[in-house]
Design a protein around this motif. Structure first.
Motif, mmCIF file in Angstrom:
data_model
loop_
_atom_site.group_PDB
_atom_site.id
_atom_site.type_symbol
_atom_site.label_atom_id
_atom_site.label_comp_id
_atom_site.label_asym_id
_atom_site.label_seq_id
_atom_site.Cartn_x
_atom_site.Cartn_y
_atom_site.Cartn_z
ATOM 1 N N ALA A 1 0.789 -1.231 0.000
ATOM 2 C CA ALA A 1 0.000 0.000 0.000
ATOM 3 C C ALA A 1 0.826 1.288 0.000
ATOM 4 C CB ALA A 1 -0.985 -0.014 1.164
ATOM 5 N N PRO A 2 1.890 1.414 0.798
ATOM 6 C CA PRO A 2 2.635 2.667 0.777
ATOM 7 C C PRO A 2 3.299 2.960 -0.571
ATOM 8 C CG PRO A 2 3.137 1.420 2.748
ATOM 9 C CD PRO A 2 2.348 0.519 1.836
ATOM 10 N N TYR A 3 3.403 1.960 -1.434
ATOM 11 C CA TYR A 3 4.061 2.118 -2.716
ATOM 12 C C TYR A 3 3.076 2.232 -3.873
ATOM 13 C CZ TYR A 3 7.594 0.157 0.320
ATOM 14 O OH TYR A 3 8.428 -0.077 1.375
ATOM 15 N N ALA A 4 1.793 2.119 -3.611
ATOM 16 C CA ALA A 4 0.801 1.942 -4.664
ATOM 17 C C ALA A 4 0.097 3.221 -5.072
ATOM 18 C CB ALA A 4 -0.216 0.892 -4.218
ATOM 19 N N PHE A 5 0.781 4.356 -5.038
ATOM 20 C CA PHE A 5 0.149 5.590 -5.473
ATOM 21 C C PHE A 5 0.358 5.793 -6.970
ATOM 22 C CE2 PHE A 5 4.357 6.614 -3.871
ATOM 23 C CZ PHE A 5 4.909 7.311 -4.926
ATOM 24 N N SER A 6 -0.544 6.536 -7.592
ATOM 25 C CA SER A 6 -0.468 6.787 -9.028
ATOM 26 C C SER A 6 0.866 7.423 -9.389
ATOM 27 C CB SER A 6 -1.621 7.706 -9.443
ATOM 28 O OG SER A 6 -1.642 7.852 -10.832
ATOM 29 N N GLY A 7 1.531 6.857 -10.384
ATOM 30 C CA GLY A 7 2.815 7.359 -10.839
ATOM 31 C C GLY A 7 4.011 6.640 -10.247
ATOM 32 N N ALA A 8 3.813 5.842 -9.199
ATOM 33 C CA ALA A 8 4.929 5.076 -8.623
ATOM 34 C C ALA A 8 5.458 4.116 -9.679
ATOM 35 C CB ALA A 8 4.467 4.297 -7.391
ATOM 36 N N LEU A 9 6.752 3.840 -9.633
ATOM 37 C CA LEU A 9 7.344 2.909 -10.585
ATOM 38 C C LEU A 9 7.263 1.484 -10.070
ATOM 39 C CD1 LEU A 9 10.511 4.845 -11.774
ATOM 40 C CD2 LEU A 9 8.271 4.676 -12.872
ATOM 41 N N ALA A 10 6.950 0.565 -10.959
ATOM 42 C CA ALA A 10 6.893 -0.864 -10.630
ATOM 43 C C ALA A 10 7.802 -1.588 -11.599
ATOM 44 C CB ALA A 10 5.460 -1.377 -10.763
ATOM 45 N N SER A 11 8.700 -2.413 -11.087
ATOM 46 C CA SER A 11 9.584 -3.176 -11.965
ATOM 47 C C SER A 11 9.253 -4.658 -11.851
ATOM 48 C CB SER A 11 11.050 -2.921 -11.638
ATOM 49 O OG SER A 11 11.335 -3.334 -10.328
ATOM 50 N N THR A 12 9.418 -5.364 -12.954
ATOM 51 C CA THR A 12 9.148 -6.797 -12.983
ATOM 52 C C THR A 12 10.335 -7.525 -13.583
ATOM 53 O OG1 THR A 12 8.135 -6.706 -15.174
ATOM 54 C CG2 THR A 12 6.674 -6.444 -13.289
ATOM 55 N N THR A 13 10.499 -8.753 -13.169
ATOM 56 C CA THR A 13 11.500 -9.634 -13.757
ATOM 57 C C THR A 13 10.786 -10.938 -14.090
ATOM 58 O OG1 THR A 13 13.229 -8.665 -12.394
ATOM 59 C CG2 THR A 13 13.702 -10.795 -13.409
ATOM 60 N N ARG A 14 10.859 -11.341 -15.361
ATOM 61 C CA ARG A 14 10.195 -12.567 -15.794
ATOM 62 C C ARG A 14 11.236 -13.577 -16.230
ATOM 63 N NH1 ARG A 14 6.595 -10.206 -20.321
ATOM 64 N NH2 ARG A 14 8.460 -8.984 -20.538
ATOM 65 N N SER A 15 11.091 -14.790 -15.770
ATOM 66 C CA SER A 15 12.018 -15.856 -16.108
ATOM 67 C C SER A 15 12.081 -16.039 -17.620
ATOM 68 C CB SER A 15 11.572 -17.157 -15.443
ATOM 69 O OG SER A 15 12.438 -18.202 -15.817
ATOM 70 N N GLY A 16 13.255 -15.870 -18.208
ATOM 71 C CA GLY A 16 13.444 -16.061 -19.635
ATOM 72 C C GLY A 16 12.905 -14.944 -20.509
ATOM 73 N N ALA A 17 12.333 -13.902 -19.909
ATOM 74 C CA ALA A 17 11.745 -12.832 -20.715
ATOM 75 C C ALA A 17 12.275 -11.449 -20.342
ATOM 76 C CB ALA A 17 10.228 -12.855 -20.580
ATOM 77 N N GLY A 18 13.274 -11.386 -19.496
ATOM 78 C CA GLY A 18 13.855 -10.097 -19.134
ATOM 79 C C GLY A 18 13.036 -9.359 -18.095
ATOM 80 N N SER A 19 13.243 -8.057 -18.038
ATOM 81 C CA SER A 19 12.568 -7.242 -17.038
ATOM 82 C C SER A 19 11.852 -6.082 -17.708
ATOM 83 C CB SER A 19 13.586 -6.722 -16.017
ATOM 84 O OG SER A 19 14.546 -5.915 -16.672
ATOM 85 N N GLY A 20 11.049 -5.408 -16.939
ATOM 86 C CA GLY A 20 10.320 -4.257 -17.449
ATOM 87 C C GLY A 20 10.045 -3.282 -16.330
#
Length: 90
Positions: free
Chosen positions: A15-34
């Motif tokens: 919740a403290p990170y979930a405000f509009s405009g916050a950055l979210a990064s993902t890492t997917r196995s075999g598919a890189g990050s975003g």
């Protein structure tokens, strides 16, 4: 997610990170990050979640996170709310 200001959602967890405009990064196995930007976040009293509203194989890419939050009901041993955070590519 990056946290640079307070969120109106439940305390703790994402919740403290979930405000509009916050950055979210993902890492997917075999598919890189975003990297994405939070487009919306809501807290709703727990009900059956309309998964087709949040998850699809077509349309624009998005990341949807559903978790629990809000007040904890010790007797029921669960949190009252569902927290739904949606991010889109930055």
């Amino acid at each position: 997610m990056s946290n640079t200001r307070a969120s109106p959602l439940a305390s703790g967890g994402v919740a403290p990170y979930a405000f509009s405009g916050a950055l979210a990064s993902t890492t997917r196995s075999g598919a890189g990050s975003g990297v994405g930007s939070v487009a919306s976040s809501t807290a709703k009293v727990q009900t059956k979640i309309p998964l087709d509203r949040y998850f699809a194989r077509d349309g624009r890419p998005r990341l949807t996170l559903i978790t629990c939050g809000g007040p904890f009901d010790a007797e029921a041993r669960r949190y009252r709310d569902n927290i739904v955070v949606t991010a889109v590519p930055a």
